[in-house]
Write an enzyme that holds these catalytic residues in place. Structure first.
Site, PDB file in Angstrom:
ATOM      1  N   ASP A  76      67.117   7.069  39.690  1.00 43.18           N
ATOM      2  CA  ASP A  76      65.941   6.710  40.487  1.00 43.18           C
ATOM      3  C   ASP A  76      65.268   5.467  39.905  1.00 43.18           C
ATOM      4  OD1 ASP A  76      63.802   7.779  42.561  1.00 43.18           O
ATOM      5  OD2 ASP A  76      62.701   7.210  40.746  1.00 43.18           O
ATOM      6  N   CYS A  85      40.015  43.447  37.243  1.00 47.30           N
ATOM      7  CA  CYS A  85      40.820  42.225  37.078  1.00 47.30           C
ATOM      8  C   CYS A  85      41.823  42.012  38.202  1.00 47.30           C
ATOM      9  CB  CYS A  85      41.550  42.239  35.734  1.00 47.30           C
ATOM     10  SG  CYS A  85      42.916  43.429  35.618  1.00 47.30           S
ATOM     11  N   THR A 137      43.288  55.958  31.143  1.00 49.20           N
ATOM     12  CA  THR A 137      42.564  55.711  32.396  1.00 49.20           C
ATOM     13  C   THR A 137      43.460  55.779  33.620  1.00 49.20           C
ATOM     14  OG1 THR A 137      42.903  53.316  32.241  1.00 49.20           O
ATOM     15  CG2 THR A 137      40.904  54.227  31.230  1.00 49.20           C
ATOM     16  N   CYS A 170      46.478  46.624  34.215  1.00 46.82           N
ATOM     17  CA  CYS A 170      45.674  45.409  34.215  1.00 46.82           C
ATOM     18  C   CYS A 170      46.527  44.184  33.932  1.00 46.82           C
ATOM     19  CB  CYS A 170      44.581  45.473  33.131  1.00 46.82           C
ATOM     20  SG  CYS A 170      43.454  46.871  33.249  1.00 46.82           S
ATOM     21  N   CYS A 172      43.763  47.939  38.452  1.00 39.22           N
ATOM     22  CA  CYS A 172      42.396  47.813  37.952  1.00 39.22           C
ATOM     23  C   CYS A 172      41.517  47.153  39.020  1.00 39.22           C
ATOM     24  CB  CYS A 172      42.399  46.966  36.685  1.00 39.22           C
ATOM     25  SG  CYS A 172      40.750  46.571  36.035  1.00 39.22           S
TER      26      CYS A 172
END
Length: 498
Positions: free
Chosen positions: A448, A72, A34, A38, A69
């Site tokens: 502390d 997402c 593609t 992503c 993408c």
């Protein structure tokens, strides 16, 4: 530790197939069929394993020719926790890139701040992240541009300028390459996709953003601490948000940060929109939003005394700072006095030496004074004991003169050593600066009183030496253990303000 996770193919495949959001920002998945990349939690059907490759950064994906993408939005995932818990060259460089140094000072400026040659910095970033500093800064500019396109009505030429692009043409080409949409198309998609149209007439320079984080996030001690220790005029809690002024490279800003279950609401007003990237980076750092709470909590749970505290309220973050020098000054003001007294001392300095700002939406009045302004004041005007006055004046002189660096590029060990060499700086002051200003996730405060009291109540050793020995098992997350120990007290720092 998840260093170099993108090289562990089987682990990456499992994370993608289970859509595990915990790994968003740790690595990115590029899909050859593609041409997109992503985040691991992308909701689309997972590609075939043979079509996936894994990369350590969005910039590396873009360098390899992949675009983000649209579903997402991997460019908006939380940042990698690597740059928070590491102190090596690459981590320090990435913190500087996030702070906009490459855009303002170029790669030579980045290298100079780190004390290395340009070639060394480029080589190490390329070896670990698959992209050099220019590519990393370009990816960040693209993300900033997208924020401005989607959250403002600024003309595109102004967006290009504010995001740091040298020309509108470069801006247009980069947005098309990274997002496969023109800037105008990207803006046109927002109302339909988000269900929350942008305001028709936003205040000039005001943006409404959503800052992502890895779940879980417990807001109680995070916002409680910031609100309880806030300096009047510089910080306030108002209408469910922590608000403060920001001193930025090109101007100043006011931010309102509001906790929500799945994000932090961020209302940001800037005098110069070129400061957007830096302002977001500093707000994320302030709230420790790029932490990996699952890794931290899982490790601390291995101690049977800490496990019940973690299970009761997981996801505690370390409240940090937007200005390291400011915090160091405030740490000195807080030596051996109450929280209220420290706020009073700081407020006096702010009123006398801070730069005034206008805040039509609240009660913020000033920027915190710069080290240069504080170094020029008359020490006789400081209402504090002589020894602390010496500590204060020595600190601001070294900060103003540049012989002490506490910024995101600082070497933690070197900064600690420099602080310890100054008069009046004992272990507690240095450790609290390391914890909140330097961002060392392993900073620990065995002296502390709150930590010692909590340790005693839990059946842990309460003397500093014995507690330090016991806490060795909590490394490298002792700063987070401190938050869980402090949370056993009823002090206002542990309560989300109403």
């Amino acid at each position: 530790m998840r260093n170099g996770m993108h090289t562990d193919r089987e682990r990456c495949l499992r994370a993608v197939q289970s859509k595990d959001a915990r790994f968003d920002g740790w690595f990115f998945t590029a899909v050859s069929t593609t041409g997109i990349y992503c985040r691991p939690s992308c909701p689309v059907v997972a590609p075939k394993p043979e079509n996936m490759t894994f990369h350590p950064s969005a910039a590396a994906c873009q360098q390899a020719g992949f675009r983000a993408c649209k579903r997402c939005r991997p460019d908006t995932s939380p940042g990698s926790p690597e740059w928070n818990h590491r102190a090596d060259l690459v981590a320090r460089a990435m913190r500087l890139v996030a702070d906009g140094v490459v855009d303002r000072e170029g790669v030579p400026g980045l290298a100079a701040r780190l004390g290395y040659s340009t070639r060394q910095v480029e080589r190490q970033l390329l070896a670990e992240l698959g992209a050099g500093p220019l590519a990393l800064a370009r990816a960040q500019r693209a993300q900033t541009a997208r924020l401005l396109i989607e959250t403002s009505e600024l003309p595109m030429a102004d967006v290009a300028f504010a995001a740091g692009f040298a020309s509108v043409r470069t801006f247009n080409d980069t947005v098309r390459e990274v997002f496969a949409l023109s800037p105008s198309d990207l803006r046109a998609r927002v109302p339909k996709k988000s269900g929350a149209p942008r305001p028709a007439s936003p205040t000039a320079g005001t943006l409404h953003l959503r800052l992502p984080f890895r779940a879980p996030l417990n807001p109680d001690n995070l916002f409680g601490h910031l609100a309880a220790t806030g300096v009047p005029g510089v910080e306030e809690w108002r209408d469910g948000a922590f608000r403060r002024t920001l001193r930025l490279p090109y101007g100043h800003g006011i931010v309102a940060l509001t906790p929500h279950p799945d994000h932090i609401g961020c209302r940001l007003t800037l005098t110069d929109l070129r400061d957007l990237t830096v302002a977001i980076s500093r707000c994320r750092r302030l709230l420790d939003l790029d932490a990996d709470p699952v890794a931290v909590d899982d490790h601390l749970r291995t101690d049977p005394q800490l496990a019940p505290l973690v299970d009761k309220a997981p996801g505690r973050r370390v409240p940090r700072t937007v200005d390291e020098a400011e915090f160091a000054v405030r740490a000195v003001l807080g030596q051996q006095v109450s929280t209220a007294a420290a706020r009073t001392h700081a407020a006096r300095l702010v009123t006398a030496h801070g730069d005034p700002v206008d805040d039509p939406d609240g009660g913020l009045t000033h920027l915190f004074p710069t080290p240069e302004a504080l170094a020029a004041l008359d020490p006789g005007t400081l209402a504090m004991p002589r020894t602390r006055r010496t500590t204060f004046t020595t600190l601001v002189r070294h900060l103003a003169g540049g012989s002490l660096h506490l910024g995101v590029e600082s070497d933690w060990a070197e900064a600690r050593a420099r602080l310890l060499s100054l008069p009046g700086f004992g272990p507690w002051t240095v450790d609290v600066i390391a914890l909140r200003a330097l961002g060392d996730p392993d900073a620990f405060l065995p002296t502390d009183l709150g930590v010692r009291r909590a340790a005693r109540e839990l059946g842990l050793p309460s003397t500093p030496a014995a507690l330090t020995a016991r806490a060795a098992a909590w490394r490298p997350w002792r700063a987070y253990a401190v938050q869980y120990l402090w949370a056993t007290d009823s002090h206002p720092i542990n309560v989300l303000p109403t």
